[in-house]
Design a protein around this motif. Sequence first.
Motif: not given
Length: 104
Positions: A1-3, A25-31, A55-58
């Motif tokens: 993870m370079d970014y 919690a929601e970000l952890t689940a979504a990402l 990959d920061p944009r996606p």
Amino acid sequence: MDYQLVIKFWRKSLDDEAFLSTLEAELTAALGSTARLDGYDVSAKEINLFMDTADPRPTFRKAKDVLERLGVLHSVSAAYRLVGGAQFTSVWPTRMARKFTLPS
């Protein structure tokens, strides 16, 4: 993870900070495994959420869906940089007029 992706929340636009635990919690689940949350930097004017990603944009597009669902997208800006780098590339809002910076 370079970014490192940074999502900046402007405090004056937020009702309170109670949403942060729900957001995390929601970000952890979504990402999933595409990003790793790396904590917060809190100041009087802003709250910065840091995450590492390949990959920061996606990654931001997925995070944006969560921010929109939680009703806080209007109060954020976001940018990324190479881990350890100094120069940011803005990803939100799409027409960022102001240079993205972190508090010193």
